[in-house]
Scaffold this motif. Structure first.
Motif, short mmCIF file in Angstrom:
data_model
loop_
_atom_site.label_atom_id
_atom_site.label_comp_id
_atom_site.label_asym_id
_atom_site.label_seq_id
_atom_site.Cartn_x
_atom_site.Cartn_y
_atom_site.Cartn_z
N ALA A 71 1.28 -1.03 -0.42
CA ALA A 71 -0.03 0.06 0.10
C ALA A 71 0.55 1.25 0.31
CB ALA A 71 -0.99 0.13 1.10
N TRP A 72 2.09 1.49 0.90
CA TRP A 72 3.42 2.49 0.93
C TRP A 72 3.80 2.65 -0.66
CZ3 TRP A 72 8.28 1.66 1.25
CH2 TRP A 72 8.42 3.32 1.07
N VAL A 125 -0.45 8.05 6.21
CA VAL A 125 -2.09 7.86 6.03
C VAL A 125 -1.97 7.07 5.66
CG1 VAL A 125 -4.49 8.77 5.10
CG2 VAL A 125 -3.30 9.95 6.38
N ARG A 126 -1.08 6.35 3.88
CA ARG A 126 -1.69 4.64 3.32
C ARG A 126 -0.95 3.68 4.42
NH1 ARG A 126 -2.72 5.37 -1.68
NH2 ARG A 126 -1.84 3.33 -2.64
N THR A 128 -0.67 3.64 7.70
CA THR A 128 -2.01 3.49 9.10
C THR A 128 -2.75 2.50 8.57
OG1 THR A 128 -0.97 5.47 10.13
CG2 THR A 128 -3.31 4.27 9.91
N GLN A 129 -4.15 3.16 7.04
CA GLN A 129 -5.19 2.44 7.11
C GLN A 129 -5.02 1.25 5.92
OE1 GLN A 129 -5.45 5.26 3.54
NE2 GLN A 129 -7.77 6.29 4.20
N ALA A 130 -3.73 0.39 5.58
CA ALA A 130 -3.23 -0.16 5.74
C ALA A 130 -2.88 -1.35 6.70
CB ALA A 130 -2.50 -1.01 4.47
N TYR A 131 -2.32 -0.99 7.41
CA TYR A 131 -2.12 -1.40 8.26
C TYR A 131 -3.84 -1.62 9.16
CZ TYR A 131 -0.72 -2.94 13.57
OH TYR A 131 -0.71 -3.19 14.91
N LEU A 132 -4.73 -1.48 9.46
CA LEU A 132 -5.88 -1.08 10.21
C LEU A 132 -6.60 -2.02 9.26
CD1 LEU A 132 -6.69 2.78 11.51
CD2 LEU A 132 -6.36 0.89 12.80
N ARG A 133 -6.61 -1.63 8.18
CA ARG A 133 -7.49 -3.02 7.02
C ARG A 133 -6.90 -4.66 7.51
NH1 ARG A 133 -5.93 -1.57 2.16
NH2 ARG A 133 -5.92 0.75 2.45
N GLU A 136 -8.45 -5.33 10.69
CA GLU A 136 -9.49 -5.78 10.94
C GLU A 136 -10.05 -7.75 10.33
OE1 GLU A 136 -11.15 -2.43 8.31
OE2 GLU A 136 -11.29 -1.45 10.05
#
Length: 138
Positions: A71-72, A125-126, A128-133, A136
């Protein structure tokens, strides 16, 4: 060798170059090894400066899942050349005397700083978003 290792090693090579250049420049008494913007050592130093945040961000993603790194990296692989190109453009414009080049002042530093800010902010941001996904999905 996988992409994570390659990115880490290439950015680490730049860090080693910078440290070596600073050490040599600090102990050197002749002009050939001094860091100057328009010299070959300085041009490499300033042009590839985006590899410093790349090193830090690749360290951040190295032990994460591959989806986080991808993602990054999908963003970084085209944004880093943009920053390098803008830096070279300003260096060229400054050396030809016809533009705002790095020799020209604070505008260049501010403008290039905006590119670095965007790179670091969007990268975080990318990541963090990918890590949170990935968390989940557990």
């Amino acid at each position: 060798m996988n992409t994570k290792k390659i990115v880490l090693l290439v950015s680490l090579a730049y860090i080693t170059y910078v440290v070596g250049l600073l050490l040599i420049s600090g102990t050197c008494n002749t002009n050939w090894c001094k860091i100057q913007e328009d010299g070959p050592f300085g041009l490499i130093l300033f042009s590839f400066a985006p590899l410093l945040p790349v090193f830090l961000l690749s360290l951040l993603t190295y032990w994460a899942k591959d989806q986080v790194f991808r993602a990054w990296f999908n963003f970084a692989r085209w944004w880093v050349p943009v920053i390098i190109g803008v830096t070279l453009f300003f260096e060229y414009m400054g050396s030809s005397g016809g533009g705002w080049g790095m020799n020209g002042g604070a505008f260049d530093v501010f403008f290039i700083g905006i590119f670095y800010f965007i790179f670091i902010l969007v990268s975080l941001v990318r990541i963090t978003q990918a890590y949170l996904r990935t968390r989940e999905k557990k």
